[in-house]
Design an enzyme around this catalytic site. Structure first.
Site, PDB file in Angstrom:
ATOM      1  N   HIS A  24       0.879  -1.181   0.000  1.00 20.16           N
ATOM      2  CA  HIS A  24       0.000   0.000   0.000  1.00 20.16           C
ATOM      3  C   HIS A  24       0.918   1.233   0.000  1.00 20.16           C
ATOM      4  CE1 HIS A  24      -2.779   2.964   1.784  1.00 20.16           C
ATOM      5  NE2 HIS A  24      -3.760   2.169   1.419  1.00 20.16           N
ATOM      6  N   ASP A  44       3.281  -4.481   7.967  1.00 22.12           N
ATOM      7  CA  ASP A  44       2.072  -3.698   7.777  1.00 22.12           C
ATOM      8  C   ASP A  44       0.896  -4.656   7.994  1.00 22.12           C
ATOM      9  OD1 ASP A  44      -0.187  -2.449   6.877  1.00 22.12           O
ATOM     10  OD2 ASP A  44       0.686  -1.725   5.002  1.00 22.12           O
ATOM     11  N   GLN A  66      -4.374  -4.914   7.030  1.00 15.69           N
ATOM     12  CA  GLN A  66      -5.395  -5.888   6.627  1.00 15.69           C
ATOM     13  C   GLN A  66      -5.391  -7.116   7.532  1.00 15.69           C
ATOM     14  OE1 GLN A  66      -7.735  -5.339   4.446  1.00 15.69           O
ATOM     15  NE2 GLN A  66      -6.905  -3.423   3.689  1.00 15.69           N
ATOM     16  N   LYS A  96     -10.481  -0.674  10.487  1.00 21.93           N
ATOM     17  CA  LYS A  96     -10.668  -1.844   9.630  1.00 21.93           C
ATOM     18  C   LYS A  96     -11.089  -3.061  10.444  1.00 21.93           C
ATOM     19  CE  LYS A  96      -7.136  -0.452   6.280  1.00 21.93           C
ATOM     20  NZ  LYS A  96      -7.888   0.091   5.158  1.00 21.93           N
ATOM     21  N   CYS A 114      -4.765   2.592  -3.664  1.00 21.59           N
ATOM     22  CA  CYS A 114      -3.517   3.099  -3.064  1.00 21.59           C
ATOM     23  C   CYS A 114      -2.371   2.118  -3.255  1.00 21.59           C
ATOM     24  CB  CYS A 114      -3.690   3.416  -1.583  1.00 21.59           C
ATOM     25  SG  CYS A 114      -4.910   4.676  -1.280  1.00 21.59           S
TER      26      CYS A 114
HETATM   27  N1  7TS Z   1      -1.632  -0.798   4.602  1.00 15.98           N
HETATM   28  C1  7TS Z   1      -2.552  -1.585   4.017  1.00 15.98           C
HETATM   29  C2  7TS Z   1      -2.186  -2.981   3.615  1.00 15.98           C
HETATM   30  C3  7TS Z   1      -3.846  -1.099   3.803  1.00 15.98           C
HETATM   31  O1  7TS Z   1      -4.760  -1.885   3.239  1.00 15.98           O
HETATM   32  C4  7TS Z   1      -4.162   0.233   4.203  1.00 15.98           C
HETATM   33  C5  7TS Z   1      -5.505   0.851   3.941  1.00 15.98           C
HETATM   34  C6  7TS Z   1      -3.161   0.981   4.834  1.00 15.98           C
HETATM   35  C7  7TS Z   1      -1.903   0.443   5.011  1.00 15.98           C
HETATM   36  C8  7TS Z   1      -3.411   2.362   5.353  1.00 15.98           C
HETATM   37  O2  7TS Z   1      -4.317   2.322   6.398  1.00 15.98           O
HETATM   38  P1  7TS Z   1      -4.853   3.681   7.015  1.00 15.98           P
HETATM   39  O3  7TS Z   1      -5.812   3.261   8.062  1.00 15.98           O
HETATM   40  O4  7TS Z   1      -3.677   4.401   7.541  1.00 15.98           O
HETATM   41  O5  7TS Z   1      -5.495   4.418   5.887  1.00 15.98           O
HETATM   42  N2  7TS Z   1      -6.185   0.278   2.851  1.00 15.98           N
HETATM   43  C9  7TS Z   1      -7.272   0.820   2.237  1.00 15.98           C
HETATM   44  C10 7TS Z   1      -7.903   0.210   1.169  1.00 15.98           C
HETATM   45  O6  7TS Z   1      -7.580  -0.867   0.678  1.00 15.98           O
HETATM   46  N3  7TS Z   1      -8.931   0.977   0.759  1.00 15.98           N
HETATM   47  O7  7TS Z   1      -8.965   2.068   1.554  1.00 15.98           O
HETATM   48  C11 7TS Z   1      -7.937   1.982   2.473  1.00 15.98           C
END
Ligand code: 7TS
Length: 415
Positions: A123, A200, A203, A226, A367
């Site tokens: 990501h 990371d 997910q 999430k 992303c």
């Molecule tokens: N890493 C992964 C693997 C992710 O799926 C996401 C967010 C992030 C980092 C960042 O997370 P955040 O909470 O800091 O935004 N993924 C997604 C997605 O797949 N669609 O919207 C956000």
């Protein structure tokens, strides 16, 4: 299946919503999950009964708020089997957790000629902070490639990690392909060469049992939103010895021990990394989310999603040669995330057509633009499941896809 999905669904008020005259089928869980009433109630309870700033009040409300906030930290520590609460730092999200490491650890430990190993399925949150750091320090980024089946080239990983490698930063589950990566092996490979490993878990923490001690990782980042929790809360788990040595990320209130005009000393862990008034309400509600997940059991959550994913992969596969599914085709190898292309219809058009059937999916680059490039597409449609989704909802997705295909079919064929 070892929990009652129908009963679980009744805990989520939003799941009885109607959109465009159709029952909502929410399949964008990789972006953010829905929230059970227990989490919503915890927010309301905090603001109604004991709203106060924490770590500073001598009065009852502040003491109550501090206690419940710190209980949430203990729950999170237990949830990922952290050896102690000191290793659990609340941030805004995964993105901020990774940036914290890139700044507070990276700037003290990465210099010219050093190497950071990432994968091609990261990501942007686990890519851009390292690009910034590498540019600033004259370090080099190396990338483990994504194979055609959507898994990582682990053989190549071993050849990329060497004596110059200072950090391996990798996802445990792709938000596009659903691929579950062999993180224990990746951590071992990093440590064998004296490098650290950041996982990371944005997910994975929501969908798999996670044990940071078993993984052996140095840092683990994830987001509350999430995993049934509110937006605005993330977690950085860090090995205590590393966190002790790292300078603060942000300066301000709460993170200090004492301050004079020109100098300050730092508070103990984890407070050294929590400058300013934190997101008290949402952390407290996140504690409820963690309780909810722990009650269901993450093994059961995984089992439910694995069955649903296998069902969905088979059902989508039956749509014939017009469907292209990206990533692993076996539910064993992936979480409940399915990216696809269908009938030559642009993913955004597909997303809009499904919305009219009540089905919420994501369309775009998710992303992960470098991964889109690897897949040779500008965007994909993505359905992603969670613990409350059902096979009936997968059936609705499939029939909505057929309807969209019938609608767009001729236009696409003659275009
Ligand atoms: N890493 C992964 C693997 C992710 O799926 C996401 C967010 C992030 C980092 C960042 O997370 P955040 O909470 O800091 O935004 N993924 C997604 C997605 O797949 N669609 O919207 C956000």
């Amino acid at each position: 299946m070892s929990y009652d999905v129908a009963a679980v669904r009744r805990d989520f008020p939003i799941l009885s919503r109607v959109v465009h005259g159709k029952p909502l089928v929410y399949l964008d869980n990789a972006a953010t999950s829905q929230k059970p009433r227990q989490v919503i109630d915890a927010l309301v309870k905090y603001y109604t009964e004991y709203n106060a700033n924490i770590h500073r009040g001598v009065y009852l409300l502040s003491q109550e708020a501090t206690e419940v906030y710190e209980q949430a930290r203990e729950k999170v520590a237990k949830f990922i089997n952290s050896p102690g609460f000191e290793s659990i730092i609340f941030t805004r999200n995964t993105t901020e957790a990774i940036n914290l490491v890139a700044y507070a650890w990276g700037r003290g430990n990465i210099s010219a000629g050093d190497e950071i190993v990432l994968s091609g399925m990261e990501h942007h949150s686990n890519m851009v902070p390292w690009q910034l750091l590498a540019k600033e320090r004259g370090a080099t980024l190396r990338f483990v490639e994504v194979l055609d089946d959507g898994t990582l080239n682990i053989e190549q990983l071993y050849s990329l990690i060497n004596g110059r490698t200072k950090l391996v930063a990798m996802t445990q589950m792709s938000n596009v392909l659903g691929t579950i990566t062999p993180v224990e092996e990746i951590v071992r490979a990093a440590h064998d060469q004296g490098a650290l490993c950041l996982i990371d878990g944005a997910q994975s923490a929501a969908h798999l049992p996670v044990d940071v001690q078993q993984l052996g990782c140095d840092f683990f980042a994830f987001s509350a939103h999430k995993m049934l929790g509110p937006t605005g809360v993330g977690v950085l788990y860090g090995r205590r010895e590393l966190l002790e040595e790292m300078p603060p990320f942000l300066g301000g209130g709460d993170m200090i021990m004492s301050v004079s005009l020109r100098e300050a000393t730092w508070n103990d862990l984890p407070y050294k990394f929590e400058a300013g008034t934190p997101n008290i309400a949402d952390v407290i509600a996140f504690g409820e989310a963690v309780d909810y997940l722990a009650r269901l059991g993450m093994k059961n959550v995984r089992q439910h999603e694995k069955e649903l994913t296998a069902y969905a992969l088979a059902a989508l596969g039956e749509l014939g040669p017009d469907i292209r599914i990206f990533g692993p085709r076996h539910a064993e190898q992936k979480g409940g995330v399915i990216s696809f292309e269908y009938g030559g219809i642009h993913p955004h058009d597909l997303g809009t057509a499904l919305d009219y059937e009540g089905v919420a999916i994501r369309a775009g680059h998710h992303c992960a633009q470098p991964l889109m490039e690897r897949l040779g597409v500008p965007a994909t449609a993505r359905a992603s499941f969670y613990l409350y989704n059902t096979k009936e909802e997968v059936d609705v997705l499939v029939s909505a896809l057929k309807k969209a295909r019938a609608y767009f079919g001729d236009a696409v064929r003659t275009a």
